[in-house]
Write a protein that holds these residues in place. Structure first.
Motif, short mmCIF file in Angstrom:
data_model
loop_
_atom_site.label_atom_id
_atom_site.label_comp_id
_atom_site.label_asym_id
_atom_site.label_seq_id
_atom_site.Cartn_x
_atom_site.Cartn_y
_atom_site.Cartn_z
N ASP A 113 4.34 9.05 -3.71
CA ASP A 113 4.27 10.47 -4.05
C ASP A 113 3.44 11.26 -3.05
O ASP A 113 3.34 12.49 -3.17
CB ASP A 113 3.70 10.65 -5.45
N GLN A 114 2.90 10.59 -2.08
CA GLN A 114 2.04 11.24 -1.09
C GLN A 114 2.75 11.32 0.26
O GLN A 114 3.60 10.48 0.57
CB GLN A 114 0.73 10.47 -0.93
N TRP A 116 0.83 -1.20 0.00
CA TRP A 116 0.00 0.00 0.00
C TRP A 116 0.87 1.26 0.00
O TRP A 116 0.61 2.21 -0.74
CB TRP A 116 -0.90 -0.03 1.23
N LEU A 163 3.40 10.43 3.84
CA LEU A 163 3.07 9.25 4.63
C LEU A 163 3.79 9.33 5.98
O LEU A 163 4.98 9.65 6.02
CB LEU A 163 3.48 7.95 3.91
N GLU A 199 2.67 2.04 -3.37
CA GLU A 199 1.78 2.60 -4.39
C GLU A 199 1.48 4.07 -4.14
O GLU A 199 0.86 4.73 -4.98
CB GLU A 199 0.46 1.80 -4.41
N ARG A 200 1.91 4.62 -3.00
CA ARG A 200 1.59 6.00 -2.64
C ARG A 200 2.83 6.78 -2.23
O ARG A 200 2.77 7.67 -1.38
CB ARG A 200 0.57 5.99 -1.48
N ARG A 202 -3.24 1.89 8.67
CA ARG A 202 -3.50 0.96 7.57
C ARG A 202 -3.29 -0.48 8.02
O ARG A 202 -4.00 -1.40 7.59
CB ARG A 202 -2.59 1.27 6.39
N ASP A 248 0.07 6.91 9.65
CA ASP A 248 -0.68 6.45 8.47
C ASP A 248 -0.46 4.95 8.25
O ASP A 248 -1.41 4.20 7.98
CB ASP A 248 -0.23 7.21 7.23
#
Length: 331
Positions: free
Chosen positions: A240-241, A234, A243, A237-238, A251, A247
């Motif tokens: 670029d965000q 997870w 985190l 895949e993120r 998750r 977080d």
């Protein structure tokens, strides 16, 4: 300034693949070919081995057979100004097969006699076995540095550099890093002008930026905790965000403290260290495979501003993002 004599040790006593001759050819090319217009006299080169007719080519499946006969034995090492130890057989690195005792004794005698000791790639294992790297910073090819550190805990192994100059003992990483070190020796002995001119004739840079860290693949550590796999996927895949540990913990449906403990046990890194490595892997991939502006690569990797991206990349990889892209150009 004096060039002096160089004894190159042919360490292989068994048949090895002929591609290992590359490292043997480096000191022969740098120190063995006279350059009277650059320095006269040039170096005096001797190839030395434990016996006559050393076989250094024609290993199983190689398809190339050759035999190198040396004129000098190991007794020449103690009379040399510089001793260069090329790669040792793979069996000595991977399986711990002992090196000849006469070689280890000759290396110690040469060091005691005042010779400058140099290793190329896995030649560091021979210097380490002789005790010449104890308490010293040293390197080898990054694929073998973990073995070097485990087998010789008194050696301060650095896997991020092209070579280490520790005064009277110098070590290099693998393959072309051996050429970097040999040119560095010429620079020390005969000055930068001679080294730069020699590099021009060999059509190589006189000095390469960064170290071998730029060539090391950031590891994907084994995940023995299968419960972390979904949150790791997870997060990848993120990238670029923004985190945070919170977080990731949310998750994974666990507390941040428990997440921290599980990450350390599974990967050997903290969640934030693991996340930074993933971002840097992403950045390396984008720099190699795309023409995206460097600043955009930093954004897509979640490394923030251009300055922040450059700071983390330079600290971990050893070169700037732009320098890394130049080292791995798209074809």
């Amino acid at each position: 300034m004096s060039a002096g004599s160089v004894a190159v040790v042919v360490t292989q006593e068994i048949e090895v693949p002929s591609w290992d001759l590359y490292e043997l050819s480096i000191p022969c090319t740098v120190f063995g070919k006279p350059q009277p217009d650059l320095a006269d006299p040039w170096y005096e080169l001797r190839l030395c081995s434990t016996g006559e007719g050393e076989s250094v080519g024609g290993g199983p499946g190689d398809g190339v057979g050759m035999t190198l006969r040396t004129r000098h034995g190991l007794d020449e090492l103690a009379r040399a100004d510089t001793v260069v130890v090329t790669s040792v057989p793979d069996s000595c690195v991977d399986e711990g097969e002992p090196l000849p005792r006469e070689l280890i004794t000759a290396l110690r005698d040469a060091h005691d006699a005042g010779a400058r000791m140099v290793s190329l790639c896995t030649g560091a294992f021979a210097l380490a076995e002789a005790g010449l790297l104890d308490g010293r910073r040293a390197t080898a090819h990054w694929m073998h540095t973990a073995q070097l550190a485990a087998r010789y805990p008194k050696v301060r192994v650095d896997d991020a550099v092209l070579y280490v100059d520790d005064g009277s003992v110098l070590t290099s990483a693998g393959l072309t890093a051996g050429l970097d070190l040999c040119l560095h020796l010429v620079r020390r002995d005969l000055g930068p002008h001679v080294a730069n001119q020699l590099a021009r004739r060999m059509v190589v840079p006189a000095h390469r930026p960064g170290g071998q860290a730029q060539f090391i693949e950031l590891p994907l550590p084994a995940d023995d905790d299968k419960g972390l796999a979904p949150v790791m996927d997870w997060a990848r895949e993120r990238l670029d965000q923004p985190l945070t540990v919170e977080d990731l913990a949310r998750r994974a449906a666990m507390s941040p403290r428990n997440l921290y403990r599980r990450f350390r046990a599974a990967t050997g890194a903290t969640p934030l260290q693991w996340l930074l490595d993933q971002r840097l892997r992403q950045a390396q991939s984008l720099l190699e495979a795309t023409d995206l502006p460097v600043a955009r690569v930093g954004e897509l990797s979640g490394l923030g501003t251009a300055n922040n991206f450059r700071h983390h990349f330079l600290k971990r990889i050893g070169v700037s993002p732009s320098g890394y892209r130049r080292a791995f150009p798209r074809t």
